[in-house]
Design a protein around this motif. Structure first.
Motif, PDB file in Angstrom:
ATOM      1  N   SER A 118       9.596  -2.942  12.172  1.00 47.55           N
ATOM      2  CA  SER A 118      10.552  -3.930  11.683  1.00 47.55           C
ATOM      3  C   SER A 118      11.190  -3.465  10.377  1.00 47.55           C
ATOM      4  O   SER A 118      12.412  -3.437  10.254  1.00 47.55           O
ATOM      5  CB  SER A 118       9.870  -5.278  11.479  1.00 47.55           C
ATOM      6  OG  SER A 118      10.729  -6.196  10.847  1.00 47.55           O
ATOM      7  N   LYS A 119      10.372  -3.084   9.408  1.00 48.41           N
ATOM      8  CA  LYS A 119      10.888  -2.666   8.112  1.00 48.41           C
ATOM      9  C   LYS A 119       9.870  -1.782   7.410  1.00 48.41           C
ATOM     10  O   LYS A 119       8.697  -1.726   7.786  1.00 48.41           O
ATOM     11  CB  LYS A 119      11.230  -3.875   7.243  1.00 48.41           C
ATOM     12  CG  LYS A 119      10.066  -4.835   7.015  1.00 48.41           C
ATOM     13  CD  LYS A 119      10.536  -6.087   6.298  1.00 48.41           C
ATOM     14  CE  LYS A 119       9.393  -7.091   6.137  1.00 48.41           C
ATOM     15  NZ  LYS A 119       9.844  -8.331   5.464  1.00 48.41           N
ATOM     16  N   ILE A 120      10.343  -1.102   6.375  1.00 45.83           N
ATOM     17  CA  ILE A 120       9.505  -0.216   5.574  1.00 45.83           C
ATOM     18  C   ILE A 120       9.665  -0.618   4.114  1.00 45.83           C
ATOM     19  O   ILE A 120      10.786  -0.681   3.601  1.00 45.83           O
ATOM     20  CB  ILE A 120       9.884   1.258   5.770  1.00 45.83           C
ATOM     21  CG1 ILE A 120       9.615   1.670   7.221  1.00 45.83           C
ATOM     22  CG2 ILE A 120       9.113   2.156   4.813  1.00 45.83           C
ATOM     23  CD1 ILE A 120      10.145   3.034   7.586  1.00 45.83           C
ATOM     24  N   GLU A 121       8.532  -0.892   3.462  1.00 49.70           N
ATOM     25  CA  GLU A 121       8.539  -1.297   2.064  1.00 49.70           C
ATOM     26  C   GLU A 121       8.129  -0.117   1.185  1.00 49.70           C
ATOM     27  O   GLU A 121       7.102   0.513   1.429  1.00 49.70           O
ATOM     28  CB  GLU A 121       7.578  -2.464   1.833  1.00 49.70           C
ATOM     29  CG  GLU A 121       7.928  -3.711   2.636  1.00 49.70           C
ATOM     30  CD  GLU A 121       6.916  -4.828   2.455  1.00 49.70           C
ATOM     31  OE1 GLU A 121       7.270  -5.986   2.723  1.00 49.70           O
ATOM     32  OE2 GLU A 121       5.768  -4.527   2.044  1.00 49.70           O
ATOM     33  N   VAL A 122       8.943   0.168   0.179  1.00 56.70           N
ATOM     34  CA  VAL A 122       8.627   1.218  -0.790  1.00 56.70           C
ATOM     35  C   VAL A 122       8.190   0.524  -2.073  1.00 56.70           C
ATOM     36  O   VAL A 122       8.989  -0.090  -2.772  1.00 56.70           O
ATOM     37  CB  VAL A 122       9.845   2.122  -1.050  1.00 56.70           C
ATOM     38  CG1 VAL A 122       9.481   3.234  -2.026  1.00 56.70           C
ATOM     39  CG2 VAL A 122      10.359   2.712   0.265  1.00 56.70           C
ATOM     40  N   ILE A 123       6.883   0.606  -2.359  1.00 54.54           N
ATOM     41  CA  ILE A 123       6.293  -0.099  -3.506  1.00 54.54           C
ATOM     42  C   ILE A 123       5.961   0.946  -4.564  1.00 54.54           C
ATOM     43  O   ILE A 123       4.905   1.579  -4.520  1.00 54.54           O
ATOM     44  CB  ILE A 123       5.036  -0.883  -3.094  1.00 54.54           C
ATOM     45  CG1 ILE A 123       5.304  -1.724  -1.841  1.00 54.54           C
ATOM     46  CG2 ILE A 123       4.561  -1.775  -4.228  1.00 54.54           C
ATOM     47  CD1 ILE A 123       4.067  -2.366  -1.250  1.00 54.54           C
ATOM     48  N   THR A 124       6.870   1.158  -5.500  1.00 56.80           N
ATOM     49  CA  THR A 124       6.658   2.204  -6.508  1.00 56.80           C
ATOM     50  C   THR A 124       5.725   1.754  -7.620  1.00 56.80           C
ATOM     51  O   THR A 124       5.125   2.582  -8.307  1.00 56.80           O
ATOM     52  CB  THR A 124       8.004   2.640  -7.107  1.00 56.80           C
ATOM     53  OG1 THR A 124       8.707   1.479  -7.558  1.00 56.80           O
ATOM     54  CG2 THR A 124       8.847   3.351  -6.067  1.00 56.80           C
ATOM     55  N   THR A 125       5.606   0.443  -7.828  1.00 59.57           N
ATOM     56  CA  THR A 125       4.667  -0.095  -8.824  1.00 59.57           C
ATOM     57  C   THR A 125       3.823  -1.171  -8.140  1.00 59.57           C
ATOM     58  O   THR A 125       4.130  -2.361  -8.219  1.00 59.57           O
ATOM     59  CB  THR A 125       5.419  -0.688 -10.027  1.00 59.57           C
ATOM     60  OG1 THR A 125       6.394  -1.623  -9.555  1.00 59.57           O
ATOM     61  CG2 THR A 125       6.116   0.398 -10.822  1.00 59.57           C
ATOM     62  N   PRO A 126       2.761  -0.785  -7.416  1.00 54.21           N
ATOM     63  CA  PRO A 126       1.994  -1.741  -6.608  1.00 54.21           C
ATOM     64  C   PRO A 126       1.397  -2.877  -7.419  1.00 54.21           C
ATOM     65  O   PRO A 126       0.916  -2.663  -8.537  1.00 54.21           O
ATOM     66  CB  PRO A 126       0.897  -0.866  -5.991  1.00 54.21           C
ATOM     67  CG  PRO A 126       1.455   0.516  -6.010  1.00 54.21           C
ATOM     68  CD  PRO A 126       2.275   0.585  -7.258  1.00 54.21           C
ATOM     69  N   PRO A 127       1.407  -4.114  -6.885  1.00 55.86           N
ATOM     70  CA  PRO A 127       0.830  -5.266  -7.583  1.00 55.86           C
ATOM     71  C   PRO A 127      -0.696  -5.212  -7.601  1.00 55.86           C
ATOM     72  O   PRO A 127      -1.319  -4.380  -6.938  1.00 55.86           O
ATOM     73  CB  PRO A 127       1.343  -6.457  -6.775  1.00 55.86           C
ATOM     74  CG  PRO A 127       1.640  -5.907  -5.421  1.00 55.86           C
ATOM     75  CD  PRO A 127       2.074  -4.494  -5.633  1.00 55.86           C
ATOM     76  N   SER A 128      -1.294  -6.146  -8.331  1.00 59.27           N
ATOM     77  CA  SER A 128      -2.734  -6.115  -8.583  1.00 59.27           C
ATOM     78  C   SER A 128      -3.566  -6.376  -7.335  1.00 59.27           C
ATOM     79  O   SER A 128      -4.761  -6.083  -7.320  1.00 59.27           O
ATOM     80  CB  SER A 128      -3.094  -7.138  -9.662  1.00 59.27           C
ATOM     81  OG  SER A 128      -2.687  -8.436  -9.273  1.00 59.27           O
ATOM     82  N   LYS A 129      -2.969  -6.905  -6.281  1.00 56.58           N
ATOM     83  CA  LYS A 129      -3.715  -7.172  -5.057  1.00 56.58           C
ATOM     84  C   LYS A 129      -4.223  -5.883  -4.421  1.00 56.58           C
ATOM     85  O   LYS A 129      -5.271  -5.851  -3.772  1.00 56.58           O
ATOM     86  CB  LYS A 129      -2.832  -7.929  -4.068  1.00 56.58           C
ATOM     87  CG  LYS A 129      -3.509  -8.244  -2.748  1.00 56.58           C
ATOM     88  CD  LYS A 129      -2.595  -9.039  -1.827  1.00 56.58           C
ATOM     89  CE  LYS A 129      -3.284  -9.362  -0.505  1.00 56.58           C
ATOM     90  NZ  LYS A 129      -2.427 -10.176   0.380  1.00 56.58           N
ATOM     91  N   ILE A 139       3.691   3.135   0.474  1.00 55.43           N
ATOM     92  CA  ILE A 139       4.662   2.862   1.523  1.00 55.43           C
ATOM     93  C   ILE A 139       3.989   1.947   2.531  1.00 55.43           C
ATOM     94  O   ILE A 139       2.922   2.273   3.058  1.00 55.43           O
ATOM     95  CB  ILE A 139       5.120   4.157   2.219  1.00 55.43           C
ATOM     96  CG1 ILE A 139       5.843   5.076   1.233  1.00 55.43           C
ATOM     97  CG2 ILE A 139       6.032   3.842   3.399  1.00 55.43           C
ATOM     98  CD1 ILE A 139       6.095   6.459   1.778  1.00 55.43           C
ATOM     99  N   ASN A 140       4.586   0.811   2.782  1.00 58.48           N
ATOM    100  CA  ASN A 140       4.022  -0.163   3.722  1.00 58.48           C
ATOM    101  C   ASN A 140       4.946  -0.274   4.931  1.00 58.48           C
ATOM    102  O   ASN A 140       6.078  -0.743   4.815  1.00 58.48           O
ATOM    103  CB  ASN A 140       3.857  -1.522   3.048  1.00 58.48           C
ATOM    104  CG  ASN A 140       3.080  -2.501   3.908  1.00 58.48           C
ATOM    105  OD1 ASN A 140       2.365  -2.103   4.818  1.00 58.48           O
ATOM    106  ND2 ASN A 140       3.214  -3.781   3.628  1.00 58.48           N
TER     107      ASN A 140
END
Length: 706
Positions: A118-129, A139-140
């Motif tokens: 469906s989509k690709i998430e680029v998380i360059t600064t990942p959250p605390s979770k 990359i999610n």
């Protein structure tokens, strides 16, 4: 007569109902078409690439799809996926960390079709979770939800031609009911490539090494997914993966050594390397919806184990006296990982609170033996043998708060605490190392949206812990005189990342970032007489400033193009080594083009070009690396059958670089069989009934077993 009218009325009613349903479906399709126009979305903590909106990303596997995402780079030669201008990232599927690396990661992604993404998430600064582990980002890959009820499946087969031929095949069979979901997947890979590696060290003495290698790998991997809805609000599930991996290398190495007195020695080594690596991964979860407002409790547990059994035989001819030394090394390595976590999501009218806890345990046991062939018998060399034990426990907890203000502002802030206890021992040398440390990892995000403009500002702190192979002090010999080893005294590196992002009209994206890496480690090589040795050291701090920019659009209805560029400046300091650092800089760009060759867009030509200009980093210089890839995509049977033909790295580029130290200069010039032809066929079949959701499981820490 009355019955007749009733019957006719029923037919009319059914027809109207069918037409209404058809109109509704068409309306939904129109809405989907409108949604598909949004290629890029900027959120507070990530950039989202909608795969369904990209014509260029259809009919591909996941690795090819990732290469179309702005800021991402897929290097099949290096077996790495990275954010341009930054380092290698971790990859998740629906929030579940794959924890694979190299060819294992790429092979897994090749079994996923873009039609299922469906989509690709680029998380360059990942959250605390998320785990704080990792030196760049995440990359999610979000797969399409709601697989069809009943039976469905997929069959994929590929032929790849490098110097040697290879094949890969995968198939999946799914069965879904309203409460029960199951999926059985089987993947098989059998491939090989030719590698040409050259490494030179020039100082008071000189060492020239060339290795011609045939890398071979086979893998058979069944995967089973099961889930069951206990009630309307509760669901349980599990996933089991068994990977039966076998790999090998046939190596011919020639080494020339010129001592400081100009005495020359030549070595010729033939190496036969074989490894068996069966791995088991078991994951289970329990999800409970606490109310109708979205409050949710998730509990997950994961277990991973492999048993690597490796035998290496090498025979070295020494030119000065024509002597031959035959050696065998054997190794049994058994990493084991267990983790359990609980996450609580609490949406309220004033904002959303997320909190959770996690426990990880790493264990590794390695028993490596060294034998010399003497009078036809292998005699143990106890001075070169090694037994290594490692155990690490990590306790973590986090809390975050997210809130939106009207239609324009989105904010999120969190903090994670991780406390680590680790110890390693080498009984053969009576050495033992222990260390404990606790660290806070804050993160914060804010975004502002106004019409077609979206601005975001994000910050996070992360940690990069050494892998088990980085820590193992055993000497992995290339010949009786040259080896590489890990370092049990390695300590983690810490990363601070600040980024300002901007998107316009869901097509243009830009970001400016600052990255501070402290106590970073890497592999360092030395020369001592005939011996060329390498080990891992914490040896540098790095400051990096850079920007990424990309634009993706469709022109003349048949041409989709994506243009991206990255530039950065680095400033480094070194310690523990005598090296000459210099101000670093880099610039790279890529242009991806997809041309639809018919009105129905079932036949397409793609031409992709990327170019990394020469760049400097810390004490290294890397040469320019241009790469051209092209191919055809054909869709048949209403896109159920996809046929792709691709030629990669048409120019057959080599990877070259230099490292500068106070007393020597080191050069590398490598070719990893990058030019290749790939022909793939993918067929999808199954029911198109009503759909249901599917859970994916998070197991973030397995990659450190590599």
């Amino acid at each position: 007569m009355k019955l007749k009218y009733i019957f006719i009325g029923s037919l009319l009613s059914a027809a109207l109902s069918a037409q209404t349903q058809k109109d509704s479906i068409q309306h939904v399709e129109q809405i989907n078409i409108l949604v598909k126009k949004k290629l890029l979305e900027r959120k507070a903590d990530r950039l989202i690439f909608n795969v369904e909106a990209s014509v260029a990303s259809q009919g591909m596997d996941a690795t090819e799809t990732l290469a179309n995402v702005p800021m991402l780079k897929v290097d099949e030669n290096m077996g790495a996926i990275s954010i341009t201008g930054k380092s290698t990232v971790s990859v998740m599927i629906n929030g579940r960390m794959l924890n694979l690396s190299g060819n294992a990661l790429l092979n897994y992604l090749k079994s996923i079709r873009s039609e299922n993404i469906s989509k690709i998430e680029v998380i360059t600064t990942p959250p605390s979770k998320y785990e704080a582990q990792g030196n760049s980002g995440i990359i999610n890959i979000i797969l399409k939800k709601n697989p069809n009820l009943g039976f469905s499946g997929n069959i994929n087969s590929s032929l790849i031609q490098r110097t040697y031929s290879g094949i890969s095949s995968s198939g999946s069979l799914n069965y879904q009911t309203e409460k029960f979901s199951s999926s059985l997947k089987l993947a098989y890979y059998d491939s090989a490539k030719r590698t040409d590696e050259n490494y030179t060290i020039i100082g008071a003495s000189q060492n020239y090494s060339n290795s011609i290698r045939r890398d071979m790998w086979k893998e058979l991997t069944p995967t089973l997914n099961l889930s069951y809805k206990i009630s309307k609000n509760a669901e349980i599930g599990l996933e089991y993966i068994y990977a039966n991996q076998k790999s090998g290398m046939n190596i011919v190495n020639t080494t020339k050594n010129i001592a400081s007195d100009l005495k020359e020695e030549n070595l010729l080594t033939n190496t036969f390397h074989r490894e068996k690596l069966p791995t088991h991964t078991l994951s289970a979860y329990y999800d409970l919806k606490l109310d109708t407002l979205g409050k949710k409790l998730s509990i997950a547990a994961n277990f991973y184990k492999n048993n690597s059994d490796t035998e290496v035989n090498f025979s070295t001819l020494k030119s000065s006296d024509n002597s031959v030394q035959d050696v065998k090394t054997t190794s049994l390595i058994s990493p084991q990982i267990f983790s359990v976590q609980a996450d609580l999501e609490l949406p309220f009218s004033f904002g959303t609170i997320e909190t959770g806890m996690k426990f990880n345990q790493f264990k590794n046991s390695s028993d490596i033996q060294y034998f010399n062939l003497t009078a036809g018998q292998y005699v143990p060399d106890l001075l070169r043998a090694n037994i290594f034990r490692y155990q690490e426990e990590n306790y973590a907890g986090y809390v975050s708060f997210a809130k939106t203000f009207g239609e324009h502002w989105e904010t999120k802030a969190g903090i994670r605490y991780e406390n680590t206890h680790a110890q390693s021992s080498t009984p053969s040398s009576n050495s033992e190392n222990k260390y404990n440390y606790g660290q806070w990892f804050p993160s914060a995000y804010v975004s502002y949206k106004e019409d077609k403009n979206v601005f975001s500002l994000s910050y996070s702190r992360r940690i990069n812990r050494p892998s088990m192979s980085n820590l193992n002090p055993f000497r992995w010999y290339e010949n009786p005189y040259s080896y590489s080893s890990g370092n049990p005294l390695l300590t983690p590196a810490y990363i601070n990342n600040l980024e300002l992002g901007y998107t316009f009209n869901n097509k243009f994206s830009a970001s400016v970032y600052y990255l501070r890496m402290k106590n970073a480690f890497g592999q360092i090589s030395y020369i001592d007489g005939l011996s060329q040795t390498s080990t891992y050291l914490n040896y540098y701090n790095n400051n990096s400033w850079g920007f990424n920019v990309s634009y993706t659009d469709t022109f003349f209805k048949f041409w989709e193009a994506s243009i991206s560029a990255n530039a950065s400046l680095q400033n480094s300091t070194v310690f523990n080594v005598d090296a000459e650092t210099q101000k670093g800089s880099s610039f790279s760009y890529s242009v991806n083009n997809t041309f639809s060759l018919n009105k129905s867009k079932t036949l397409a030509l793609f031409v992709n070009f990327s170019h990394s200009l020469p760049y400097r980093n810390v004490n290294s210089y890397f040469y320019a690396y241009p790469e051209l890839t092209s191919g055809l995509k054909l869709s048949l049977m209403e896109k159920k059958l996809q046929i792709n033909a691709t030629v990669m790295n048409i120019f057959a580029q080599r990877y070259r670089g230099d490292m500068y130290f106070t007393d020597n200069v080191q050069h590398m010039n490598n070719y990893w069989d990058g030019r290749s032809f790939r022909l793939s066929l993918n067929y999808t079949f199954g029911s198109s009934k009503k759909k249901i959701s599917k859970k994916n499981i998070n197991f973030e820490e397995k990659e450190r077993a590599e």
